[in-house]
Design a protein around this motif. Structure first.
Motif, PDB file in Angstrom:
ATOM      1  N   ASP A 156      -5.505  13.818  -0.990  1.00 22.36           N
ATOM      2  CA  ASP A 156      -5.487  14.229   0.407  1.00 22.36           C
ATOM      3  C   ASP A 156      -4.440  13.438   1.181  1.00 22.36           C
ATOM      4  O   ASP A 156      -4.283  12.239   0.978  1.00 22.36           O
ATOM      5  N   LYS A 157      -3.759  14.128   2.076  1.00 21.72           N
ATOM      6  CA  LYS A 157      -2.775  13.446   2.913  1.00 21.72           C
ATOM      7  C   LYS A 157      -3.476  12.614   3.984  1.00 21.72           C
ATOM      8  O   LYS A 157      -4.672  12.736   4.226  1.00 21.72           O
ATOM      9  N   ASN A 158      -2.670  11.733   4.600  1.00 27.17           N
ATOM     10  CA  ASN A 158      -3.145  10.851   5.666  1.00 27.17           C
ATOM     11  C   ASN A 158      -4.226   9.891   5.177  1.00 27.17           C
ATOM     12  O   ASN A 158      -5.192   9.604   5.894  1.00 27.17           O
TER      13      ASN A 158
ATOM     14  N   GLY B  30       0.802  -1.209   0.000  1.00 26.33           N
ATOM     15  CA  GLY B  30       0.000   0.000   0.000  1.00 26.33           C
ATOM     16  C   GLY B  30       0.836   1.261   0.000  1.00 26.33           C
ATOM     17  O   GLY B  30       2.009   1.253   0.418  1.00 26.33           O
ATOM     18  N   ASN B  31       0.240   2.352  -0.459  1.00 26.86           N
ATOM     19  CA  ASN B  31       0.872   3.666  -0.415  1.00 26.86           C
ATOM     20  C   ASN B  31       0.010   4.593   0.441  1.00 26.86           C
ATOM     21  O   ASN B  31      -1.153   4.855   0.117  1.00 26.86           O
ATOM     22  N   PHE B  32       0.590   5.083   1.547  1.00 27.86           N
ATOM     23  CA  PHE B  32      -0.088   5.994   2.464  1.00 27.86           C
ATOM     24  C   PHE B  32       0.582   7.353   2.348  1.00 27.86           C
ATOM     25  O   PHE B  32       1.785   7.490   2.597  1.00 27.86           O
ATOM     26  N   ASP B  33      -0.185   8.361   1.949  1.00 24.74           N
ATOM     27  CA  ASP B  33       0.366   9.695   1.695  1.00 24.74           C
ATOM     28  C   ASP B  33       0.444  10.516   2.977  1.00 24.74           C
ATOM     29  O   ASP B  33      -0.579  10.760   3.627  1.00 24.74           O
ATOM     30  N   LEU B  34       1.649  10.950   3.333  1.00 25.70           N
ATOM     31  CA  LEU B  34       1.832  11.847   4.466  1.00 25.70           C
ATOM     32  C   LEU B  34       1.691  13.303   4.048  1.00 25.70           C
ATOM     33  O   LEU B  34       1.432  14.169   4.891  1.00 25.70           O
ATOM     34  N   ASP B  35       1.891  13.586   2.762  1.00 24.33           N
ATOM     35  CA  ASP B  35       1.719  14.928   2.199  1.00 24.33           C
ATOM     36  C   ASP B  35       0.710  14.867   1.068  1.00 24.33           C
ATOM     37  O   ASP B  35       0.562  13.835   0.412  1.00 24.33           O
ATOM     38  N   ASP B  36       0.004  15.993   0.832  1.00 23.07           N
ATOM     39  CA  ASP B  36      -0.851  16.045  -0.350  1.00 23.07           C
ATOM     40  C   ASP B  36      -0.026  16.538  -1.543  1.00 23.07           C
ATOM     41  O   ASP B  36       1.065  17.079  -1.388  1.00 23.07           O
ATOM     42  N   TYR B  37      -0.565  16.321  -2.739  1.00 23.19           N
ATOM     43  CA  TYR B  37       0.159  16.598  -3.980  1.00 23.19           C
ATOM     44  C   TYR B  37      -0.627  17.636  -4.781  1.00 23.19           C
ATOM     45  O   TYR B  37      -1.497  17.298  -5.573  1.00 23.19           O
ATOM     46  N   ASN B  38      -0.310  18.898  -4.517  1.00 20.44           N
ATOM     47  CA  ASN B  38      -0.903  20.006  -5.268  1.00 20.44           C
ATOM     48  C   ASN B  38      -2.431  19.896  -5.334  1.00 20.44           C
ATOM     49  O   ASN B  38      -3.042  20.123  -6.378  1.00 20.44           O
ATOM     50  N   ASP B  39      -3.033  19.520  -4.209  1.00 21.45           N
ATOM     51  CA  ASP B  39      -4.497  19.425  -4.082  1.00 21.45           C
ATOM     52  C   ASP B  39      -5.123  18.339  -4.957  1.00 21.45           C
ATOM     53  O   ASP B  39      -6.342  18.306  -5.133  1.00 21.45           O
ATOM     54  N   THR B  40      -4.311  17.414  -5.503  1.00 22.47           N
ATOM     55  CA  THR B  40      -4.891  16.336  -6.311  1.00 22.47           C
ATOM     56  C   THR B  40      -5.189  15.100  -5.473  1.00 22.47           C
ATOM     57  O   THR B  40      -5.903  14.208  -5.929  1.00 22.47           O
TER      58      THR B  40
END
Length: 249
Positions: free
Chosen positions: A76-78, A64-74
């Motif tokens: 959501d983090k967490n 899995g990939n869990f995002d700690l940061d968002d990417y230019n509003d494309t």
């Protein structure tokens, strides 16, 4: 979600049944970005857990990939933006290692999932040098292919500590290129990259690692630069650094 629950149940069955003589490995990676086949899916920090169970050449992996940061509003983090389930079978013919399988791509945060069939070949050359070729064909949403060749050299630096240097290059079909970037216009030579990593065996079961990766495009008509503000994915991050921990049981 049903596929993911089934995969986890199968992994539990394989890992717990002594009759299967299964081997399992849990991994946890912390990376400065998420880059897949040259495409930047997040240029910020991500955590990527995985569990791999194998027995008798058969294997199942959930990653899995869990995002700690968002990417230019494309995105959501967490949140988990991607979960991959891989079923595989591997065997050897003399020195040639062969693997075949199916990858199921799921996107819990939104987006159509898809699946790929793959075949891979690996061959040790001499010393710590080995070569590999992998071919993937999307049989669901894209109906096109991506293939890559790679070289890796592993060298022992001291007891328990190894260094690995790698290089790879990819080639993609036109429909694959167009599916993953609105700015792509053709298929052909796709991405290339280099990597340098260190791995330390704390115990027979516990390993720690660190790596840095460089990636770039071989043809901007096939893998363009990203323009996320205008909804165009592509090459956005060239350097990725990461830490990893793995435990076998």
């Amino acid at each position: 979600m049903k596929r993911m629950i089934l995969a986890m149940a199968l992994m539990g069955l394989l890992a717990s049944g002594t009759a299967w003589a299964a081997e399992a490995e849990a991994t946890l990676d912390l990376n400065s970005a998420y880059v897949w086949r040259g495409i930047t899916f997040n240029n910020g920090w991500v955590v990527q857990p995985g569990l791999d169970v194998t027995t008798g050449g058969f294997g199942i992996n959930v990653w899995g990939n869990f995002d700690l940061d968002d990417y230019n509003d494309t995105l959501d983090k967490n949140n988990f933006s991607e979960v991959d389930i891989t079923l595989s079978y591997s065997f050897a013919i003399e020195r040639l290692e062969i693997g075949v399988g199916l990858i199921e791509y799921l996107f819990p945060a939104g987006g159509a999932g898809t699946r790929e069939l793959f075949v891979g070949l690996g061959l040790p050359l001499f010393g710590g040098l080995s070569a590999a070729w992998n071919f993937y064909y999307d049989v669901d949403e894209v109906h096109s292919y991506y293939t890559e060749v790679s070289l890796a050299y592993v060298m022992a630096l001291m007891a328990g500590l190894e260094m690995e240097v790698g290089a790879k290059a990819g080639f993609a079909g036109k429909d694959f290129a167009l599916a993953y970037s609105a700015a792509a216009t053709d298929g052909g030579f796709y991405d290339y990259g280099f990597s340098l990593g260190l791995s330390y065996s704390v115990t027979d079961a516990l390993n720690l690692g660190a790596a840095v990766h460089y990636v770039n495009t071989l043809d901007k008509d096939v893998l363009p630069r990203a323009d996320i503000a205008n909804g165009i994915y592509g090459l956005d991050t060239e350097w990725v650094a990461g830490l990893t921990i793995s435990y076998s049981f």
